[in-house]
Enzyme design. Sequence first.
Site, PDB file in Angstrom:
ATOM      1  N   ASP A 319     -13.118   2.695 -20.334  1.00 45.50           N
ATOM      2  CA  ASP A 319     -13.764   1.702 -19.461  1.00 45.50           C
ATOM      3  C   ASP A 319     -15.007   1.120 -20.131  1.00 45.50           C
ATOM      4  O   ASP A 319     -15.973   0.763 -19.461  1.00 45.50           O
ATOM      5  CB  ASP A 319     -14.110   2.317 -18.082  1.00 45.50           C
ATOM      6  N   LYS A 346     -21.210  -1.276 -22.394  1.00 44.27           N
ATOM      7  CA  LYS A 346     -21.140   0.092 -21.885  1.00 44.27           C
ATOM      8  C   LYS A 346     -21.002   1.132 -22.977  1.00 44.27           C
ATOM      9  O   LYS A 346     -21.400   2.282 -22.801  1.00 44.27           O
ATOM     10  CB  LYS A 346     -19.930   0.213 -20.954  1.00 44.27           C
TER      11      LYS A 346
HETATM   12 CA    CA Z   1     -13.954  -1.287 -15.410  1.00 47.32          CA
END
Ligand code: CA
Length: 699
Positions: A319, A346
């Site tokens: 993710d 991220k």
């Molecule tokens: Ca996501």
Amino acid sequence: MQFNKQFMSVLLGAALTLPNLAQAAAAVDTERLINADQEPGNWLAHGRDYTEQRFSPLKQINKQTVADLGLSWSYGFDSTRGLEATPLVIDGTMYVTGSWNVVYAFDAVTGELKWRFDPKIDRGAVGPKLCCDAVNRGVAAWQGKLYTGTLDGRLIALDAETGQPLWSTQTTDNDQYYSITGAPRIVKGKVMIGNGGAEFGVRGYFSAYDADSGKMLWRFYTVPDDPAKETNPVLIEASKTWAGEWWKLGGGGTAWDSMAYDPELDLLYVGIGNGSPWNREIRSNGEGDNLFLSSIVAVRPDTGEYVWHYQTTPGEEWDYTATQHMILADLEVDGNPRKVLMQAPKNGFFYVLDRVTGEFISGENYVAVNWADGIDPTTGRPNIKPEAHYSSAGKPFLAQPSPFGGHNWQPMSFNPNTGLVYFPTREMAFPYIADEQYQVKSMTVNLGVSLLGASLPEDPAVRKAVKAATKGRLVAWDPVAQKEAWGVDMPVPWNGGTLSTAGGLVFQGNGQGRLVAYDAASGEPLWSYHGQTGMVAPPISYSVNGEQYIAIMAGWGGAVPLVVGPLVSEALTTNTNRLLVFKLGGKATLPELKVTAKALNPPSATATAETVAEGKAVYHIYCSSCHGDSAVSGGVLPDLRYASQHSFDYWEDIVVNGLKKGNGMAAFGSVLSVEQADAIKAYVIKRANDELAAQKAKQ
Ligand code: CA
């Protein structure tokens, strides 16, 4: 005579139209956006201007005067869901979006509500399609109109003067789990919008719509279709980086937040999200880079034509989206002026790219990173550790950063005077465990990763240790030296985006409910205000009639509070949603904060261990991504352990039949049997009694 008549009509026309033009609401155009620094009092676009630097040239509020900053006015919202929007301020009017896509216009000086537009989302239908709260990040303005994307996938144009809808276009297939949370951007009369849903098996794209008519002009898919059907040469090339039958699972790559535009290069930059499902073994036979997942893509705004891309996380399965905020700036790197694009996605690395070509300039980790050993400076590819690929390595991998990101959507800001980029970071680990029983499910996330396996152990000692290892930080990053200039630790790992100002200040709202002004050079806190609620949205600054203001949407919400409540117990989760506006000498006050202690009075736990175990398993498929890991809420949605006797009595009607769908709690009857709903109830009652025992033991 003829000449005079024409002259008169021109004069009359001018007299009739000019005052109207001058007063037209939100009369934003390309010239104004490019020259935004010439009107420092306004905040014309999401990132203030096309560079998305979020740097206000205003300096009435500065290091010397900030101590005198006080509340000027506030507005209380009638929702307790998250607030993430950046307000726009244009010629004395402020435009914001609250929870559930309600749009508001305020007099920016007095706080008087000018109008309110509610697109009336079917909350029960949309609720299960939202990974990360009923939020929206703001509107865009263009030539008298405002544009907003909604959670049910509509793009709506409003009359900026009245708030009346002018047109509405469905940008997504409502049979699929798409949603829009991002702010539109407008380039040359085209409204750019993407969407989210990569936790639910969709195929990502972003599109351009005509600002006047709402007609779609082009669409860029971020994931190739079935090669037997794909006709776009760029995507045919991209399909060589995929394997298996990814198109049947969606593939992901949603463009749900960041964009930036360089008018000189005429390039639109779009940040692309994670793969769907997360697990690459399921998605792509464990092979390939999977373009354009986790990439920054540059396209021509007139046509959507591909120009370049840079992939931050090839073959991503953590993710690790590249949808995080992007900033355009001109930096001197190794003695040469470079037009750069900066992003802290991220995956934990801070990237400086050449925005002309997409060439990798530099990248260093801004938080602890264990999935890769740095980035190869020649190829710009991360050196991914084989064991990090949990789906093909055959064993779990405890990764840093977590899926919540070393940094998430909370916008960064860049101060050209200090040369630093300011953003909130998070130290947090997450155990990726492949879901061996993977099957596509309705009404829940489809990750190919076991949320039950990843849930926190119920042992309080283990939970305490995990929490101690989870930290937030405000970081001032030197993008040229690629290192931290200063940082401030935060006890809560979920904090707000930042604003930089020419007054030498950085403003940030935090999870403990304070809006703080820091010295941009040193990080010294110079002023703070208790806003009575955890904050995650970024502040802005504007001025009207020579007076400077700071504004923030103050409210608690988003992914971390929904999913991992146990890790945010120091946050102020009362969620008193307000718009707060400050000025020097402001004397307004907030009503006293009323916190009523929640009554923990569960029924006694009588279910069998077997039923509780079944309930726990089903809970971590359908419930945990909103009501929290292990039935501990982070304060946005109800903590089910504290449910009233009434809610336990009507459990089936709520869970199976949708009694509370008006709040976004859908009817789960199509996927859950009454027995399963009862098993979930048994698990929640067990967890409530665990908590009751823990509280009694402390007394
Ligand atoms: Ca996501």
